[in-house]
Design an enzyme around this catalytic site. Structure first.
Site, PDB file in Angstrom:
ATOM      1  N   TYR A  95       0.728  -1.084   0.325  1.00  0.00           N
ATOM      2  CA  TYR A  95       0.010   0.071  -0.165  1.00  0.00           C
ATOM      3  C   TYR A  95       0.869   1.191  -0.165  1.00  0.00           C
ATOM      4  CZ  TYR A  95      -2.523   3.843   1.978  1.00  0.00           C
ATOM      5  OH  TYR A  95      -3.198   5.232   1.938  1.00  0.00           O
ATOM      6  N   TYR A 121      -9.797  16.473   0.762  1.00  0.00           N
ATOM      7  CA  TYR A 121     -10.558  15.760  -0.142  1.00  0.00           C
ATOM      8  C   TYR A 121     -12.127  16.107   0.239  1.00  0.00           C
ATOM      9  CZ  TYR A 121      -6.908  11.918  -1.141  1.00  0.00           C
ATOM     10  OH  TYR A 121      -5.648  11.690  -1.551  1.00  0.00           O
ATOM     11  N   THR A 154      -6.753  18.363  -3.277  1.00  0.00           N
ATOM     12  CA  THR A 154      -6.216  17.437  -4.053  1.00  0.00           C
ATOM     13  C   THR A 154      -7.439  17.095  -5.103  1.00  0.00           C
ATOM     14  OG1 THR A 154      -4.643  16.657  -2.237  1.00  0.00           O
ATOM     15  CG2 THR A 154      -5.470  14.866  -3.996  1.00  0.00           C
ATOM     16  N   HIS A 171       0.402  11.942  -7.887  1.00  0.00           N
ATOM     17  CA  HIS A 171      -0.105  11.326  -6.681  1.00  0.00           C
ATOM     18  C   HIS A 171       0.746  10.130  -6.346  1.00  0.00           C
ATOM     19  CE1 HIS A 171      -3.441  11.403  -4.045  1.00  0.00           C
ATOM     20  NE2 HIS A 171      -3.027  10.110  -3.476  1.00  0.00           N
ATOM     21  N   SER A 203      -3.154  15.088   6.086  1.00  0.00           N
ATOM     22  CA  SER A 203      -4.162  14.602   4.924  1.00  0.00           C
ATOM     23  C   SER A 203      -5.539  14.480   5.711  1.00  0.00           C
ATOM     24  CB  SER A 203      -3.766  13.089   4.546  1.00  0.00           C
ATOM     25  OG  SER A 203      -4.791  12.337   4.026  1.00  0.00           O
ATOM     26  N   LYS A 225      -3.620  20.522  -5.820  1.00  0.00           N
ATOM     27  CA  LYS A 225      -2.388  19.789  -5.778  1.00  0.00           C
ATOM     28  C   LYS A 225      -2.852  18.541  -6.833  1.00  0.00           C
ATOM     29  CE  LYS A 225      -0.081  15.962  -2.929  1.00  0.00           C
ATOM     30  NZ  LYS A 225      -0.839  14.658  -3.271  1.00  0.00           N
TER      31      LYS A 225
HETATM   32  C1  LIG Z   1       0.631   5.819   1.224  1.00  0.00           C
HETATM   33  C2  LIG Z   1       0.425   7.142   0.512  1.00  0.00           C
HETATM   34  C3  LIG Z   1      -0.761   7.818   0.785  1.00  0.00           C
HETATM   35  C4  LIG Z   1      -1.015   9.030   0.365  1.00  0.00           C
HETATM   36  N1  LIG Z   1      -2.224   9.666   0.498  1.00  0.00           N
HETATM   37  C5  LIG Z   1      -2.402  10.797  -0.021  1.00  0.00           C
HETATM   38  C6  LIG Z   1      -3.543  11.798   0.687  1.00  0.00           C
HETATM   39  O1  LIG Z   1      -4.301  11.139   1.461  1.00  0.00           O
HETATM   40  N2  LIG Z   1      -3.680  12.947   0.030  1.00  0.00           N
HETATM   41  C7  LIG Z   1      -2.887  13.521  -1.014  1.00  0.00           C
HETATM   42  O2  LIG Z   1      -3.091  14.487  -1.375  1.00  0.00           O
HETATM   43  N3  LIG Z   1      -1.810  12.532  -1.510  1.00  0.00           N
HETATM   44  C8  LIG Z   1      -1.528  11.170  -0.941  1.00  0.00           C
HETATM   45  N4  LIG Z   1      -0.336  10.873  -1.450  1.00  0.00           N
HETATM   46  C9  LIG Z   1       0.364  11.476  -2.428  1.00  0.00           C
HETATM   47  C10 LIG Z   1       1.516  12.257  -1.747  1.00  0.00           C
HETATM   48  O3  LIG Z   1       0.815  13.367  -1.278  1.00  0.00           O
HETATM   49  C11 LIG Z   1       2.415  12.666  -2.841  1.00  0.00           C
HETATM   50  O4  LIG Z   1       1.740  13.214  -3.923  1.00  0.00           O
HETATM   51  C12 LIG Z   1       3.154  11.396  -3.535  1.00  0.00           C
HETATM   52  O5  LIG Z   1       3.408  10.521  -2.608  1.00  0.00           O
HETATM   53  C13 LIG Z   1       4.530  11.952  -3.931  1.00  0.00           C
HETATM   54  O6  LIG Z   1       5.300  10.816  -4.596  1.00  0.00           O
HETATM   55  P1  LIG Z   1       6.640   9.970  -3.681  1.00  0.00           P
HETATM   56  O7  LIG Z   1       5.670   9.177  -2.743  1.00  0.00           O
HETATM   57  O8  LIG Z   1       7.112   9.497  -4.777  1.00  0.00           O
HETATM   58  O9  LIG Z   1       7.381  11.212  -2.839  1.00  0.00           O
HETATM   59  C14 LIG Z   1      -0.162   9.446  -0.764  1.00  0.00           C
HETATM   60  C15 LIG Z   1       0.995   8.872  -1.152  1.00  0.00           C
HETATM   61  C16 LIG Z   1       1.405   7.622  -0.561  1.00  0.00           C
HETATM   62  C17 LIG Z   1       2.571   6.934  -0.821  1.00  0.00           C
END
Ligand SMILES: Cc1cc2nc3c(=O)[nH]c(=O)nc-3n(C[C@H](O)[C@H](O)[C@H](O)COP(=O)(O)O)c2cc1C
Length: 377
Positions: free
Chosen positions: A23, A128, A154, A274, A105, A250
């Protein structure tokens, strides 16, 4: 302290049950967008200047009105309690110790009030939007009252991306026992012990604003099944009515939407796919960055994320016009691999690497890192 972020990743992989690591790590479908995010950094090489006085080397930056010790932000990630109990609190503290803002988040597993109570640091909220707009309005009210100053809307998750690994692992909330899951858990007694002691992750923030019970099934369905598919550019005006602080969109993935964001008067954008978790074959944010920065860099704060694992990656993103990067998985590797100290260590490693990169590049401050510092291989 381990030598690099990727070594924390290896540690996280050992410590987490497969279902949790997948995940954390996995991308959508065949992982093409995920792989491209990393490859784009590898495709850039530096153009150093030598014999420059780099005795003093300043990494600090101003991002969305806040000062940051380097041009990076700990980005929003949901369900962090799956990696470590009270994960959001530990991440926010680590960010503050490192002099960086932290974005909480909507799918956080700690209450935004508890995160605030745990740190005096710079806190921002990621939003969200559910069909029942009162949920988002309530979240924004709570966040503002608790001193969260910037809102990240987002926009790349109208539905969840197709993630084969989550289906294969039977990843659902709550976890449903299966032979595969039980074997996975049996191989990770430390993780199981922590979860049993502290209770499994709950989407606590959302539960309060959605009036949902302390029941992860109900919370998860509020988060995913009730996402507002009708959300559109017109809703930026609605956000403005409910949020007095800065607004950042975002999940912008191209110049046309970056222009729309500017036309709607937002303060910043995050070029993001993302972390390769949503649309397969989505554009790579680092590759989109130069044209967006060339046209809009003076009018908007342009942030970028996806694949940042080294301090040198931060320098490359800044060279291409980013005000700052968001860190997604990197701090989570630290937390999952070595607990709260690991999150802190990962941020310290990135800072040290960035400082050394700048000195080796012959740049004495982050503001001196521009397009002349890199070229495509
Ligand atoms: C486990 C996980 C959960 C995430 N949950 C959210 C979230 O709740 N809201 C959001 O805007 N982005 C979420 N993201 C995206 C991150 O904010 C970000 O855009 C992304 O992880 C960047 O890439 P990187 O993991 O390679 O640094 C999530 C990413 C991961 C890895």
């Amino acid at each position: 302290m381990l030598p690099s972020v990727m070594e924390y990743r290896r540690q996280a992989q050992k410590r987490l049950p497969r279902l949790a690591f997948d995940y954390l790590e996995g991308g959508a479908e065949d992982g093409l967008a995920l792989a491209r995010n990393r490859a784009a950094y590898a495709d850039l090489e530096f153009r150093p200047d030598v014999l420059v006085d780099v005795t003093d080397c300043r990494l600090d930056a101003t991002v969305l009105g806040a000062s940051a010790a380097m041009p990076a932000i700990v980005g929003p990630t949901g369900l962090n309690g799956l990696f470590w109990p009270e994960a959001d609190v530990h991440l926010a503290r680590a960010a503050h110790q490192a002099g960086l803002p932290f974005v909480l988040s909507t799918a956080s597993t700690s209450l935004l009030e508890d995160v605030r109570a745990a740190t005096p640091g710079e806190l921002w909220l990621q939003l969200y939007v559910q069909r029942d707009r009162r949920i988002a309005e309530h979240l924004m009210d709570r966040a503002w009252q608790n001193g969260y100053t910037v809102l990240f809307l987002t926009v790349d998750v109208p539905v969840h991306g197709n993630r084969d690994h989550d289906k294969r692992n039977g990843f659902s909330l709550p976890l449903r026992p299966s032979r595969r899951l039980l074997m996975d858990l049996a191989a990770h007694p430390g993780w199981c012990w922590r979860m049993l002691r502290h209770g499994g992750p709950q989407l606590k923030n959302l539960a309060v604003s959605a009036n949902a019970r302390e029941n992860i099934t109900e919370q998860a369905s509020v988060l995913s099944r009730q996402m507002d598919l009708a959300l559109s550019w017109n809703d930026v005006a609605w956000l403005r009515r409910h949020w007095r602080g800065r607004i950042v969109i975002k999940g912008i993935q191209g110049l046309a939407d970056a222009r729309r964001a500017h036309a709607h008067g937002v303060d910043g954008i995050v070029l993001s796919n993302h972390g390769g978790r949503q649309l397969e074959s989505a554009p790579c944010p680092l590759e989109v960055l130069p044209e967006v920065a060339a046209e809009l860099g003076q009018s908007l704060e342009i942030l970028v994320d996806g694949g940042v694992r080294r301090g040198s990656d931060i320098a490359k993103a800044v060279a291409l016009g980013a005000r700052a990067v968001l860190l997604g998985r990197a701090p989570l590797y630290g937390l999952a691999g070595r607990g709260p100290a690991g999150a802190h260590e990962v941020l310290a490693i990135l800072r040290t690497e960035l400082g050394n990169t700048l000195r080796l590049l012959g740049r004495d401050r982050i503001g001196a890192v521009d397009a002349t510092a890199v070229r495509k291989r």
